[in-house]
Design an enzyme around this catalytic site. Structure first.
Site, short mmCIF file in Angstrom:
data_model
loop_
_atom_site.label_atom_id
_atom_site.label_comp_id
_atom_site.label_asym_id
_atom_site.label_seq_id
_atom_site.Cartn_x
_atom_site.Cartn_y
_atom_site.Cartn_z
N THR A 49 34.47 44.84 39.08
CA THR A 49 35.00 43.61 38.52
C THR A 49 33.92 42.54 38.58
O THR A 49 32.81 42.78 39.05
CB THR A 49 36.24 43.13 39.30
OG1 THR A 49 35.82 42.58 40.55
CG2 THR A 49 37.21 44.28 39.55
N CYS A 50 34.25 41.34 38.12
CA CYS A 50 33.29 40.24 38.17
C CYS A 50 32.93 39.87 39.61
O CYS A 50 31.83 39.38 39.87
CB CYS A 50 33.84 39.01 37.45
SG CYS A 50 33.98 39.22 35.67
N GLY A 189 37.83 38.91 25.09
CA GLY A 189 38.42 39.96 25.90
C GLY A 189 39.50 39.38 26.79
O GLY A 189 39.97 38.26 26.60
N MET A 191 39.47 38.25 29.93
CA MET A 191 39.12 37.02 30.62
C MET A 191 38.94 35.87 29.64
O MET A 191 39.32 34.72 29.92
CB MET A 191 37.86 37.20 31.45
CG MET A 191 37.51 35.99 32.31
SD MET A 191 36.14 36.26 33.43
CE MET A 191 36.89 37.40 34.58
#
Length: 409
Positions: A49-50, A189, A191
């Site tokens: 993930t980020c 997307g 996010m």
């Protein structure tokens, strides 16, 4: 069987270091397939993930395995100094971490919901690439169950907190109001859509960049406008705020792109991507303020949240007990099968002497022995699994060990 994991996250490493080890969905699938080929690894899952990168593996107990070396091999990284940013966990420590993680208790924004979806997506991706096994399958499914229970029984936040929510809230506390601001969101997307909707809800005029500018082909949040990605630099001088949240491996905003435009008002840049979307050098330009994923941390925990954390801990411990009861039971099944086979053989030898002198056809005698074997196996199973369900785990394992000794040569 051992459960091992290695991880790097927002607490241990800055965004640029995390970016070195991040995976796209496609790359994660390919990487898991390569990991699964290594000797001793029964299953593996990559969670990227980020804010974090974690590699999970189930492997044989005696297998010496360095997941860090495996990761560096996948990323073609030779520098050993990055290992200080990682943490390794095994068995109970690893399971506890995953259950707390699924509940949002280890997220940058305490109690955020996205991590639960990301854990489910990681498991589904491993299934698609046939890299999970029975142990990791049950572990991740039970982690999702723990996360859902925490969300419902011990909620840590209201609404749908995320980095963009925290950013808007933090900027508001600093006196920066999004109402009426012209905002551009680069990326459509998951996010990007959350960012666009959050800014729109805050009263901003939001325009979203899309790669395909065809009516009906790309959906954007209600109330937002859209432009083609290639038009972003023409639109940028009109903006007060630009948010970039893509999965691109390249910068969406580079320093050189600003040479041909003139800024007439202060510009706020929010980079919500890992790897970075916005070239860091832009933060040094006059009139430009740049924030990244690590800019909006908060250490404040309210008394209400502390109560929820305590309740969440109780949920995690209960789910852990259930998982390890399953795991221990799984490990003892081969031993139970051996006891059953030995007991059936013992009975077979004893009854064979009786049947040998009993007048009947050979075929009838063979069918009777076969029926006796089947019935005996069921009786032994009923007895042993009945003990398992009625005794404490340690006492049950002592009983199994005692039964094993009965048939030792």
């Amino acid at each position: 069987m051992t459960i091992s994991m290695i991880g790097i996250d927002h607490d241990r490493a800055p965004v640029d270091v995390r970016a070195l080890f991040a995976f796209t969905k496609k790359n994660a699938g390919e990487a898991m397939e390569k990991l699964k080929e290594k000797a001793g690894i029964r299953g593996c899952i990559i969670l990227s993930t980020c804010n974090r990168l974690e590699i999970w593996a189930s492997h044989e107990d005696e297998q010496e395995l360095s997941l860090y070396q495996c990761l560096c091999g996948l990323k073609d990284i030779q520098d050993p100094s990055y290992e200080e940013y990682f943490i390794s966990r095994q068995d109970k420590e690893a399971v506890e971490h995953l259950f707390y993680l699924a509940g949002g208790l280890k997220s940058q924004i305490l109690g955020e919901d996205q991590i639960l979806t990301q854990i489910k997506d990681a498991l589904n991706l491993a299934r698609e690439h046939f890299t999970t096994d029975g142990v990791l399958e049950v572990l991740f499914r039970m982690a999702v169950t723990a996360g859902k229970k925490i969300k419902t029984e011990a909620p840590l936040a209201h609404g749908n907190p995320s980095v963009i929510h925290q950013a808007v809230s933090s900027l508001r506390e600093q006196g920066y109001d999004m109402h009426g601001k012209i905002c551009m969101v680069i990326g459509n997307g998951e996010m990007g859509k959350v960012a666009a909707q959050t800014l729109r809800d805050a009263g901003a005029n939001v325009t979203v960049t899309v790669r395909q500018y065809r009516s009906g082909m790309v959906s954007i949040p209600i109330g937002c406008s859209r432009i083609h990605y290639g038009e972003r630099m023409n639109f940028l001088p009109k903006c007060d705020v630009v948010v970039s949240a893509t999965a691109s491996p390249n910068y969406t905003l580079r320093r050189e792109l600003f040479d041909d435009i003139t800024l007439t008002k202060p510009l706020l840049l929010l980079d919500l991507a890992v790897p970075r979307d916005i070239e860091p050098a832009l933060g040094g330009e006059e009139g430009v303020t740049l924030y990244d994923m690590d800019s909006f941390r908060t250490e404040r925990i309210s008394p209400e949240s502390m109560e929820s954390i305590t309740k969440a801990g109780e949920i995690v411990r209960a789910q852990m007990d259930e998982f390890f009861q399953w795991l221990d039971g799984r490990a003892v099944i081969p031993r139970i099968q051996e006891i059953r086979e030995d007991a059936v053989q013992d009975l077979n030898l004893r009854i064979h002497k009786i049947l040998k002198n009993t007048p009947m056809d050979d075929s009838d005698r063979a069918n009777l022995l076969k029926a006796v074997d089947t019935a005996a196996g069921k009786v032994v199973n009923k007895l042993i699994f009945g003990l398992r369900d009625s005794l404490e785990q340690d006492t049950f394992l002592e009983c199994v060990a005692g039964l094993e000794k009965l048939y030792e040569e």
